[in-house]
Write a protein that holds these residues in place. Structure first.
Motif, mmCIF file in Angstrom:
data_model
loop_
_atom_site.group_PDB
_atom_site.id
_atom_site.type_symbol
_atom_site.label_atom_id
_atom_site.label_comp_id
_atom_site.label_asym_id
_atom_site.label_seq_id
_atom_site.Cartn_x
_atom_site.Cartn_y
_atom_site.Cartn_z
ATOM 1 N N HIS A 80 0.860 -1.176 0.000
ATOM 2 C CA HIS A 80 0.000 0.000 0.000
ATOM 3 C C HIS A 80 0.897 1.227 0.000
ATOM 4 C CE1 HIS A 80 -3.753 -2.191 0.684
ATOM 5 N NE2 HIS A 80 -3.071 -2.950 1.523
ATOM 6 N N SER A 81 0.509 2.239 -0.721
ATOM 7 C CA SER A 81 1.346 3.424 -0.882
ATOM 8 C C SER A 81 0.668 4.624 -0.244
ATOM 9 C CB SER A 81 1.598 3.693 -2.367
ATOM 10 O OG SER A 81 2.473 4.782 -2.538
ATOM 11 N N PRO A 82 0.823 4.792 1.081
ATOM 12 C CA PRO A 82 0.209 5.942 1.746
ATOM 13 C C PRO A 82 0.960 7.220 1.410
ATOM 14 C CG PRO A 82 1.593 4.759 3.286
ATOM 15 C CD PRO A 82 1.599 3.970 1.997
ATOM 16 N N PRO A 83 0.357 8.398 1.679
ATOM 17 C CA PRO A 83 1.066 9.655 1.434
ATOM 18 C C PRO A 83 2.361 9.693 2.230
ATOM 19 C CG PRO A 83 -1.255 10.063 1.901
ATOM 20 C CD PRO A 83 -1.007 8.618 2.191
ATOM 21 N N HIS A 84 3.385 10.296 1.618
ATOM 22 C CA HIS A 84 4.679 10.381 2.286
ATOM 23 C C HIS A 84 4.544 11.234 3.552
ATOM 24 C CE1 HIS A 84 6.899 8.356 -0.851
ATOM 25 N NE2 HIS A 84 6.289 9.118 -1.752
ATOM 26 N N TYR A 85 5.182 10.796 4.610
ATOM 27 C CA TYR A 85 5.097 11.503 5.878
ATOM 28 C C TYR A 85 6.458 11.477 6.540
ATOM 29 C CZ TYR A 85 4.238 12.329 10.826
ATOM 30 O OH TYR A 85 4.287 12.811 12.110
ATOM 31 N N LEU A 86 6.931 12.628 6.919
ATOM 32 C CA LEU A 86 8.171 12.720 7.670
ATOM 33 C C LEU A 86 7.848 13.170 9.084
ATOM 34 C CD1 LEU A 86 10.556 14.462 5.107
ATOM 35 C CD2 LEU A 86 10.516 12.054 5.781
ATOM 36 N N PRO A 87 8.286 12.448 10.104
ATOM 37 C CA PRO A 87 7.986 12.829 11.469
ATOM 38 C C PRO A 87 8.647 14.150 11.820
ATOM 39 C CG PRO A 87 9.646 11.111 11.420
ATOM 40 C CD PRO A 87 9.154 11.265 10.018
ATOM 41 N N PRO A 88 7.996 14.955 12.646
ATOM 42 C CA PRO A 88 8.601 16.222 13.039
ATOM 43 C C PRO A 88 9.823 15.977 13.903
ATOM 44 C CG PRO A 88 6.646 15.770 14.369
ATOM 45 C CD PRO A 88 6.698 14.711 13.316
ATOM 46 N N PRO A 89 10.786 16.904 13.872
ATOM 47 C CA PRO A 89 11.964 16.745 14.718
ATOM 48 C C PRO A 89 11.589 16.653 16.191
ATOM 49 C CG PRO A 89 12.297 18.489 13.097
ATOM 50 C CD PRO A 89 10.851 18.089 13.027
ATOM 51 N N ALA A 90 12.335 15.843 16.912
ATOM 52 C CA ALA A 90 12.064 15.679 18.338
ATOM 53 C C ALA A 90 12.375 16.966 19.092
ATOM 54 C CB ALA A 90 12.911 14.538 18.890
ATOM 55 N N THR A 91 11.558 17.286 20.073
ATOM 56 C CA THR A 91 11.758 18.474 20.889
ATOM 57 C C THR A 91 12.500 18.084 22.159
ATOM 58 O OG1 THR A 91 9.727 19.463 20.056
ATOM 59 C CG2 THR A 91 10.626 20.353 22.106
ATOM 60 N N ILE A 92 13.693 18.626 22.315
ATOM 61 C CA ILE A 92 14.505 18.368 23.507
ATOM 62 C C ILE A 92 14.861 19.719 24.104
ATOM 63 C CG2 ILE A 92 16.694 17.423 24.336
ATOM 64 C CD1 ILE A 92 16.502 15.315 22.200
ATOM 65 N N ASP A 93 14.497 19.925 25.362
ATOM 66 C CA ASP A 93 14.652 21.234 25.986
ATOM 67 C C ASP A 93 16.010 21.448 26.631
ATOM 68 O OD1 ASP A 93 12.038 21.893 25.284
ATOM 69 O OD2 ASP A 93 11.219 20.958 27.093
ATOM 70 N N SER A 94 16.735 20.381 26.893
ATOM 71 C CA SER A 94 17.996 20.534 27.608
ATOM 72 C C SER A 94 19.035 21.243 26.743
ATOM 73 C CB SER A 94 18.526 19.172 28.048
ATOM 74 O OG SER A 94 18.714 18.332 26.930
ATOM 75 N N VAL A 95 19.934 21.971 27.423
ATOM 76 C CA VAL A 95 20.982 22.737 26.749
ATOM 77 C C VAL A 95 22.312 22.369 27.396
ATOM 78 C CG1 VAL A 95 21.891 25.040 26.255
ATOM 79 C CG2 VAL A 95 19.422 24.632 26.197
ATOM 80 N N LEU A 96 23.307 22.110 26.568
ATOM 81 C CA LEU A 96 24.620 21.724 27.076
ATOM 82 C C LEU A 96 25.689 22.391 26.228
ATOM 83 C CD1 LEU A 96 26.299 19.889 29.003
ATOM 84 C CD2 LEU A 96 26.237 18.168 27.197
ATOM 85 N N PRO A 97 26.508 23.262 26.835
ATOM 86 C CA PRO A 97 27.586 23.881 26.047
ATOM 87 C C PRO A 97 28.665 22.853 25.725
ATOM 88 C CG PRO A 97 27.756 24.510 28.348
ATOM 89 C CD PRO A 97 26.467 23.759 28.209
ATOM 90 N N ALA A 114 23.459 21.015 20.280
ATOM 91 C CA ALA A 114 22.882 21.717 19.140
ATOM 92 C C ALA A 114 21.967 22.841 19.620
ATOM 93 C CB ALA A 114 22.111 20.733 18.268
ATOM 94 N N ASN A 115 21.195 22.609 20.677
ATOM 95 C CA ASN A 115 20.355 23.667 21.240
ATOM 96 C C ASN A 115 21.204 24.848 21.706
ATOM 97 O OD1 ASN A 115 17.914 22.382 20.808
ATOM 98 N ND2 ASN A 115 17.867 21.407 22.814
ATOM 99 N N TRP A 116 22.329 24.543 22.328
ATOM 100 C CA TRP A 116 23.215 25.618 22.806
ATOM 101 C C TRP A 116 23.768 26.411 21.625
ATOM 102 C CZ3 TRP A 116 28.186 27.398 22.455
ATOM 103 C CH2 TRP A 116 28.624 28.272 23.462
ATOM 104 N N LEU A 117 24.188 25.703 20.582
ATOM 105 C CA LEU A 117 24.746 26.386 19.414
ATOM 106 C C LEU A 117 23.701 27.229 18.707
ATOM 107 C CD1 LEU A 117 26.874 23.449 17.939
ATOM 108 C CD2 LEU A 117 27.747 25.528 19.030
ATOM 109 N N LEU A 118 22.428 26.814 18.803
ATOM 110 C CA LEU A 118 21.351 27.579 18.161
ATOM 111 C C LEU A 118 20.833 28.713 19.040
ATOM 112 C CD1 LEU A 118 19.399 24.569 16.594
ATOM 113 C CD2 LEU A 118 20.646 26.348 15.345
#
Length: 229
Positions: A151-168, A222-226
């Motif tokens: 079966h060929s369902p519509p293409h779906y990409l999961p949203p990026p995971a939300t991670i709140d922690s910050v680490l330099p 990555a959160n820290w860099l952003l």
């Protein structure tokens, strides 16, 4: 809600580490798609037979050539180029290689020529028996060609995971290293956990951790860099 008895999932992992869930199609939707294709072919032949009848012997020869093309070349060309015939498109089905890749010309030719075996002794009996005993509903032609119908369902990409922690980062990073960390955080949610951990292990000298802990630390860096701090 119970899963359909004859529609099962096959999971494959692409070379990039992206897991794909391929919902294998059972005999019923495949039979309906085949009937639609049969109606399309006979409809086209019926429409062409009227003007060709005016051409006498030449028209009859051309009619036989068109019948051969519609009965044999039509499914081979459609599946090799687009992965589906008109009937499969209507039913939302697609032919793929068993590793999830697009089906090629050789596989399409093989699976369609072996319909002559699947049809034996009558009414696709061998093909039906094979699809009932195979966990992914494959007929003999699919088993030999290394293909499956899904079966060929519509293409779906999961949203990026939300991670709140910050680490330099424990040390200054060069621009290309910062870009690599942020690229990992962007792409990793679409990768399998094993692939995430494999990529994170490369950065173990930076994170001082392995496995899932290393993955989470890369997200936090990555959160820290952003600037999420």
């Amino acid at each position: 809600m119970a899963a359909p008895i004859l529609d099962t999932y096959r999971e494959v992992v692409t070379p990039e580490g992206v897991p794909l869930q391929l919902p294998a199609a059972g005999p019923m939707p495949r039979a309906l798609a085949w009937l639609i294709d049969l109606a399309v072919r006979f409809g086209a032949l019926t429409a062409l037979s009227i003007p060709l009848a005016l051409l006498d012997e030449f028209g009859r020869g051309l009619y036989m050539a068109l019948m051969f093309l519609l009965m044999w070349a039509y499914p081979i060309v459609c599946e090799a180029l687009w992965g589906r015939t008109l009937g499969k498109r209507v039913l939302g089905l697609r032919v793929l290689a068993q590793d999830g890749a697009p089906v090629g010309w050789m596989a399409s030719i093989t699976r369609n020529l072996l319909r002559t075996v699947d049809m034996l002794p009558f009414g696709y009996a061998l093909g039906l028996i094979s699809s009932l005993f195979d966990p992914h509903g494959r007929r003999l032609g699919d088993l030999v060609a290394g293909t499956m119908v899904v079966h060929s369902p519509p293409h779906y990409l999961p949203p990026p995971a939300t991670i709140d922690s910050v680490l330099p980062p424990p040390q200054p990073l060069r621009p290309e290293e910062q870009a690599a960390v942020m690229a990992f955080a962007e792409r990793a949610p679409r990768l399998s956990p094993a692939r995430q951990q494999e990529l994170a292990s490369i950065a173990e000298p930076l994170t001082s951790a392995s496995g899932q802990v290393g993955v989470l630390r890369l997200y936090a860096m990555a959160n820290w860099l952003l600037g999420r701090r």
